[in-house]
Design a protein around this motif. Structure first.
Motif, PDB file in Angstrom:
ATOM      1  N   ARG A 330      18.112  20.873  -7.992  1.00 34.25           N
ATOM      2  CA  ARG A 330      17.741  19.856  -8.976  1.00 34.25           C
ATOM      3  C   ARG A 330      18.891  18.895  -9.220  1.00 34.25           C
ATOM      4  O   ARG A 330      18.686  17.688  -9.374  1.00 34.25           O
ATOM      5  N   LEU A 331      20.114  19.412  -9.249  1.00 34.99           N
ATOM      6  CA  LEU A 331      21.263  18.540  -9.452  1.00 34.99           C
ATOM      7  C   LEU A 331      21.422  17.568  -8.288  1.00 34.99           C
ATOM      8  O   LEU A 331      21.742  16.389  -8.481  1.00 34.99           O
ATOM      9  N   ARG A 332      21.201  18.066  -7.061  1.00 31.09           N
ATOM     10  CA  ARG A 332      21.318  17.177  -5.904  1.00 31.09           C
ATOM     11  C   ARG A 332      20.262  16.072  -5.960  1.00 31.09           C
ATOM     12  O   ARG A 332      20.547  14.897  -5.689  1.00 31.09           O
ATOM     13  N   GLU A 333      19.039  16.437  -6.310  1.00 30.25           N
ATOM     14  CA  GLU A 333      17.980  15.432  -6.390  1.00 30.25           C
ATOM     15  C   GLU A 333      18.286  14.382  -7.451  1.00 30.25           C
ATOM     16  O   GLU A 333      18.130  13.172  -7.212  1.00 30.25           O
ATOM     17  N   ARG A 334      18.765  14.823  -8.613  1.00 28.37           N
ATOM     18  CA  ARG A 334      19.033  13.876  -9.691  1.00 28.37           C
ATOM     19  C   ARG A 334      20.265  13.028  -9.389  1.00 28.37           C
ATOM     20  O   ARG A 334      20.329  11.860  -9.775  1.00 28.37           O
ATOM     21  N   ALA A 335      21.250  13.608  -8.725  1.00 26.60           N
ATOM     22  CA  ALA A 335      22.423  12.815  -8.357  1.00 26.60           C
ATOM     23  C   ALA A 335      22.030  11.700  -7.391  1.00 26.60           C
ATOM     24  O   ALA A 335      22.520  10.567  -7.500  1.00 26.60           O
ATOM     25  N   ARG A 336      21.134  11.991  -6.460  1.00 23.45           N
ATOM     26  CA  ARG A 336      20.695  10.952  -5.528  1.00 23.45           C
ATOM     27  C   ARG A 336      19.860   9.895  -6.236  1.00 23.45           C
ATOM     28  O   ARG A 336      19.976   8.695  -5.945  1.00 23.45           O
ATOM     29  N   THR A 337      19.003  10.334  -7.165  1.00 20.49           N
ATOM     30  CA  THR A 337      18.213   9.359  -7.919  1.00 20.49           C
ATOM     31  C   THR A 337      19.108   8.448  -8.747  1.00 20.49           C
ATOM     32  O   THR A 337      18.925   7.225  -8.776  1.00 20.49           O
ATOM     33  N   ALA A 338      20.088   9.039  -9.437  1.00 20.00           N
ATOM     34  CA  ALA A 338      20.997   8.234 -10.248  1.00 20.00           C
ATOM     35  C   ALA A 338      21.790   7.262  -9.389  1.00 20.00           C
ATOM     36  O   ALA A 338      22.008   6.105  -9.777  1.00 20.00           O
ATOM     37  N   ALA A 339      22.214   7.717  -8.196  1.00 19.54           N
ATOM     38  CA  ALA A 339      22.946   6.816  -7.307  1.00 19.54           C
ATOM     39  C   ALA A 339      22.059   5.671  -6.828  1.00 19.54           C
ATOM     40  O   ALA A 339      22.500   4.518  -6.727  1.00 19.54           O
ATOM     41  N   GLY A 340      20.784   5.964  -6.547  1.00 20.38           N
ATOM     42  CA  GLY A 340      19.867   4.904  -6.134  1.00 20.38           C
ATOM     43  C   GLY A 340      19.616   3.889  -7.229  1.00 20.38           C
ATOM     44  O   GLY A 340      19.576   2.684  -6.979  1.00 20.38           O
ATOM     45  N   ARG A 346      23.296  -2.623  -9.472  1.00 19.93           N
ATOM     46  CA  ARG A 346      24.451  -3.411  -9.030  1.00 19.93           C
ATOM     47  C   ARG A 346      24.026  -4.643  -8.244  1.00 19.93           C
ATOM     48  O   ARG A 346      24.730  -5.655  -8.252  1.00 19.93           O
ATOM     49  N   THR A 347      22.917  -4.552  -7.547  1.00 20.63           N
ATOM     50  CA  THR A 347      22.410  -5.704  -6.802  1.00 20.63           C
ATOM     51  C   THR A 347      21.316  -6.439  -7.586  1.00 20.63           C
ATOM     52  O   THR A 347      20.614  -7.266  -7.013  1.00 20.63           O
ATOM     53  N   VAL A 348      21.163  -6.125  -8.861  1.00 14.64           N
ATOM     54  CA  VAL A 348      20.218  -6.767  -9.766  1.00 14.64           C
ATOM     55  C   VAL A 348      18.781  -6.621  -9.266  1.00 14.64           C
ATOM     56  O   VAL A 348      17.950  -7.506  -9.472  1.00 14.64           O
ATOM     57  N   GLU A 349      18.492  -5.519  -8.598  1.00 13.03           N
ATOM     58  CA  GLU A 349      17.119  -5.213  -8.190  1.00 13.03           C
ATOM     59  C   GLU A 349      16.478  -4.400  -9.312  1.00 13.03           C
ATOM     60  O   GLU A 349      16.275  -3.190  -9.205  1.00 13.03           O
ATOM     61  N   LEU A 350      16.141  -5.063 -10.410  1.00 13.69           N
ATOM     62  CA  LEU A 350      15.676  -4.340 -11.591  1.00 13.69           C
ATOM     63  C   LEU A 350      14.335  -3.656 -11.356  1.00 13.69           C
ATOM     64  O   LEU A 350      14.107  -2.547 -11.846  1.00 13.69           O
ATOM     65  N   ARG A 351      13.457  -4.302 -10.639  1.00 11.91           N
ATOM     66  CA  ARG A 351      12.167  -3.661 -10.376  1.00 11.91           C
ATOM     67  C   ARG A 351      12.335  -2.451  -9.465  1.00 11.91           C
ATOM     68  O   ARG A 351      11.656  -1.431  -9.661  1.00 11.91           O
ATOM     69  N   ALA A 352      13.222  -2.537  -8.484  1.00 15.16           N
ATOM     70  CA  ALA A 352      13.472  -1.374  -7.639  1.00 15.16           C
ATOM     71  C   ALA A 352      14.015  -0.210  -8.459  1.00 15.16           C
ATOM     72  O   ALA A 352      13.645   0.946  -8.233  1.00 15.16           O
ATOM     73  N   ALA A 353      14.886  -0.516  -9.428  1.00 13.93           N
ATOM     74  CA  ALA A 353      15.400   0.546 -10.298  1.00 13.93           C
ATOM     75  C   ALA A 353      14.278   1.150 -11.130  1.00 13.93           C
ATOM     76  O   ALA A 353      14.194   2.377 -11.290  1.00 13.93           O
ATOM     77  N   CYS A 514       5.519 -13.764  -9.390  1.00 18.61           N
ATOM     78  CA  CYS A 514       5.523 -14.496  -8.117  1.00 18.61           C
ATOM     79  C   CYS A 514       6.884 -15.097  -7.789  1.00 18.61           C
ATOM     80  O   CYS A 514       6.957 -16.031  -6.975  1.00 18.61           O
ATOM     81  N   ARG A 515       7.945 -14.582  -8.413  1.00 22.23           N
ATOM     82  CA  ARG A 515       9.242 -15.219  -8.163  1.00 22.23           C
ATOM     83  C   ARG A 515       9.802 -14.896  -6.791  1.00 22.23           C
ATOM     84  O   ARG A 515      10.754 -15.530  -6.328  1.00 22.23           O
ATOM     85  N   GLY A 516       9.260 -13.888  -6.097  1.00 21.03           N
ATOM     86  CA  GLY A 516       9.743 -13.573  -4.767  1.00 21.03           C
ATOM     87  C   GLY A 516      10.924 -12.633  -4.800  1.00 21.03           C
ATOM     88  O   GLY A 516      11.120 -11.880  -5.757  1.00 21.03           O
ATOM     89  N   PHE A 517      11.732 -12.687  -3.760  1.00 20.51           N
ATOM     90  CA  PHE A 517      12.842 -11.766  -3.607  1.00 20.51           C
ATOM     91  C   PHE A 517      14.043 -12.233  -4.426  1.00 20.51           C
ATOM     92  O   PHE A 517      14.204 -13.418  -4.704  1.00 20.51           O
ATOM     93  N   VAL A 518      14.864 -11.289  -4.798  1.00 17.69           N
ATOM     94  CA  VAL A 518      15.982 -11.575  -5.692  1.00 17.69           C
ATOM     95  C   VAL A 518      16.948 -12.553  -5.035  1.00 17.69           C
ATOM     96  O   VAL A 518      17.418 -12.318  -3.919  1.00 17.69           O
ATOM     97  N   ARG A 519      17.260 -13.613  -5.755  1.00 17.33           N
ATOM     98  CA  ARG A 519      18.213 -14.613  -5.277  1.00 17.33           C
ATOM     99  C   ARG A 519      19.638 -14.175  -5.632  1.00 17.33           C
ATOM    100  O   ARG A 519      20.236 -14.643  -6.598  1.00 17.33           O
ATOM    101  N   GLN A 520      20.179 -13.260  -4.860  1.00 15.84           N
ATOM    102  CA  GLN A 520      21.519 -12.764  -5.158  1.00 15.84           C
ATOM    103  C   GLN A 520      22.588 -13.824  -4.919  1.00 15.84           C
ATOM    104  O   GLN A 520      23.696 -13.712  -5.440  1.00 15.84           O
ATOM    105  N   ASP A 521      22.256 -14.852  -4.143  1.00 15.47           N
ATOM    106  CA  ASP A 521      23.215 -15.931  -3.946  1.00 15.47           C
ATOM    107  C   ASP A 521      23.485 -16.655  -5.259  1.00 15.47           C
ATOM    108  O   ASP A 521      24.581 -17.173  -5.480  1.00 15.47           O
ATOM    109  N   LEU A 522      22.478 -16.683  -6.166  1.00 10.42           N
ATOM    110  CA  LEU A 522      22.707 -17.291  -7.476  1.00 10.42           C
ATOM    111  C   LEU A 522      23.629 -16.432  -8.331  1.00 10.42           C
ATOM    112  O   LEU A 522      24.401 -16.948  -9.139  1.00 10.42           O
TER     113      LEU A 522
END
Length: 607
Positions: A330-340, A346-353, A514-522
């Motif tokens: 369970r600790l391994r699974e949660r550590a991987r989830t938290a890392a994801g 960090r990449t501002v992919e809020l919906r992915a989070a 409908c905003r599309g993919f994250v504009r990380q360049d901004l």
């Protein structure tokens, strides 16, 4: 076990391998690791925390050597990390001093020189019991929900994947992470106690030391109890299932307490209900402690403080003893989830989070609901959207629960003026947007991967517009029902602003969907560098473009209509809301076309 005093090398540990946080083969290696099926992975949760797994003896205990080796290997990383933490603490202190300490000191100085702020004291003391109970219950609920996917005891992946499978005592490894979570939880409580101290000193003339001491009791004990609650959820599947079942009910209770607090501040108090809340549990005992240094002190404050301290101490001691009993798998699974989740943030992919968290916290599967198939072609999309919402009633519940504080903010704007009225209206519109956005999940699912829309006979942009039908009908229908009840209760014509705001909020949500993919360049560009993205402010403006435009355009007219209440102002505001909705729908249509172009280029996936 070696008798040498020198720390062993990594190769000296049985079956050891050097820890790598960023090994690309980490997931595959550990997913197929036969140690994942060791008996200690399914060890009973009531096992003694200091006992090694049954297939290891005391002679196999390498805890001290392993921790000594890790301290040596991680020394450079710890020094770099300490510098980062020190910089973060320095920035936090600067913000607190600039925006907290300095204004508070100025207000206290003015109060000592004769300024009178006691006019707000009665309303504050009336709202305090239910407000403290609501805040405490919210802290406990958030900690319990956090325990469903992460929890207070989640070591880094290197520790969970590499160190814990070795013959070490889990309690020695996991205990520091529990106490770190306790400290991080208590820090906001201390700041809240300091803010409550200043507020009570200004409005009730309570002595500063007494006010801080009594408020600190709840500010520290409640977060510690919340941390212990999260640990209980993390350890037990039975408690996790109970949290799933109770979450909607506890959320309703919190909103009712917030509503009661607002009405109590307006002079509508229910004495017997407040007394019941204050003695209903630790969430009420904290309120009794906060009232103790004020003129509204209730009998039994010392008893409530003693109960709160004893309960907190007992829970913390018990949690400290059992924090090493969490199964390693369970600790391994949660550590991987938290890392994801952290990587997505960090990449501002809020919906992915959000999708990562929801995939690990979902309770029972979707409800099996059937609706008669539509006979008309144009009803296909509304039929699918309705079926989707009926099969996930949690979204309907969240939409309704978010609409309640939106209505409360609009109710308070009626008697406000100036900047306070504008801020209240903006907050009401933001909460209204969040309520309607819960109903737009079918549209967001389609735009996560435009290939999912291949079933539709409509162009992708037209399909997106059809996804606005069901949220608009549901929102306007609920708004009309609420406005009718409010008008009957004597609220006046301004109550019809609730359904009038729904089309613009739905259209704003569709623009964001409908905003599309994250504009990380901004995000990573500088606004002053030629050819760059524009910086974090530009990214925030792009990310929340739809609701930002709707709130900015509608705040002033809605404020005038709420404070004035004339029929002409209400009709004018409703017409402006419809025009805003039309413009935002055209914008969403244009954005949906861009999403299709990017998808055809091969860029698909959640945003």
């Amino acid at each position: 076990m070696s008798d040498s005093t020198a720390p062993p090398t990594a190769a000296a540990l049985p079956g050891a391998a050097a820890p790598h946080d960023d090994d690309p083969h980490d997931d595959a290696r550990h997913d197929d690791d036969p140690r994942d099926t060791d008996p200690h992975d399914a060890a009973p949760q009531d096992a003694a925390p200091e006992d090694l797994p049954p297939d290891w003896s005391a002679e196999d205990d390498w805890t001290d050597e392993a921790l000594t080796l890790l301290r040596t290997l991680r020394a450079p990383h710890r020094r770099n990390r300490a510098g980062q933490i020190a910089f973060a603490v320095y920035c936090t202190v600067l913000v607190l001093v600039a925006w907290g300490v300095t204004p508070s000191f100025g207000l206290l100085l003015q109060s000592s020189m004769g300024a009178d702020y006691t006019g707000h004291g009665p309303a504050l003391l009336a709202a305090l019991p239910s407000a403290v109970a609501a805040a405490s219950l919210a802290a406990l609920l958030l900690a319990a929900r956090d325990g469903l996917w992460r929890g207070p005891v989640v070591p880094p992946r290197a520790t969970a994947d590499w160190l814990l499978p070795h013959p070490v005592r889990p309690h020695r490894v996991l205990r520091p992470w529990f106490w770190l979570s306790c400290a991080l939880a208590a820090a906001p409580g201390v700041l809240a106690a300091a803010g409550a101290m200043v507020a009570l000193a200004l409005t009730t003339r309570a002595p500063l030391p007494a006010a801080f001491g009594w408020c600190l009791l709840g500010g520290v004990c409640v977060p510690l109890l919340a941390t212990c609650t999260g640990l209980a959820v993390e350890r037990s599947d039975r408690i996790a299932a109970l949290v799933h079942r109770l979450t909607p009910w506890v959320t309703v209770v919190i909103l009712l307490l917030v509503t009661q607090s607002v009405f109590a501040a307006r002079g509508h108090r229910v004495g017997w209900l407040e007394r019941a809340e204050l003695w209903s549990g630790p969430w009420g005992w904290a309120g009794l402690a906060a009232l103790a240094p004020t003129p509204a002190a209730r009998p039994g404050a010392w008893a409530a403080a003693a109960l709160l301290l004893l309960l907190t101490a007992g829970c913390v001691v018990l949690a400290d003893r059992v924090c090493g009993d969490i199964p390693p798998a369970r600790l391994r699974e949660r550590a991987r989830t938290a890392a994801g989740v952290l990587a997505a943030l960090r990449t501002v992919e809020l919906r992915a989070a959000r999708l990562t968290v929801s995939s690990t916290t979902k309770g029972r599967g979707p409800r099996r609901v059937r609706l008669p198939a539509p006979r008309a072609r144009w009803l296909a999309v509304p039929w699918r959207d309705t079926l989707t919402l009926l099969r996930s009633p949690a979204r309907l519940g969240r939409s309704l629960l978010l609409a309640v504080p939106s209505a409360l903010c609009a109710y308070l704007v009626h008697s406000a003026s100036g900047l306070a009225a504008w801020a209240g209206t903006a907050l009401a519109l933001v909460l209204g947007y969040l309520a309607t956005a819960q109903l737009l999940e079918p549209a967001r699912i389609e735009t996560d991967d435009a290939r999912r829309a291949s079933w539709s006979p409509y162009p992708f942009a037209g399909l997106m517009l059809r996804h606005a039908v069901v949220p608009t009908v549901l929102g306007v229908g609920a708004g009309v029902a609420a406005a009718t009840a409010a008008v009957v209760a004597g609220a006046g014509g301004r109550a019809w602003l609730a359904p009038a705001a729904v089309p613009a909020m739905v259209a704003a949500g569709l623009v964001n969907a409908c905003r599309g993919f994250v504009r990380q360049d901004l995000m990573f560009g500088s606004s002053r560098a030629p050819g760059s993205g524009g910086g974090p402010l530009m990214f925030a403006a792009w990310y929340a473009a739809g609701p930002a435009v709707a709130v900015v355009v509608l705040t002033v007219p809605f404020t005038e209509a709420l404070t004035g209440g004339s029929a002409a102002a209400v009709l004018k505001t409703a017409a402006l809301s419809l025009v805003t909705a039309a413009v935002l729908l055209w914008w969403a249509y244009d954005r949906a076309g861009n999403v299709t172009i990017r998808s055809q280029a091969g860029r698909v996936g959640p945003r």
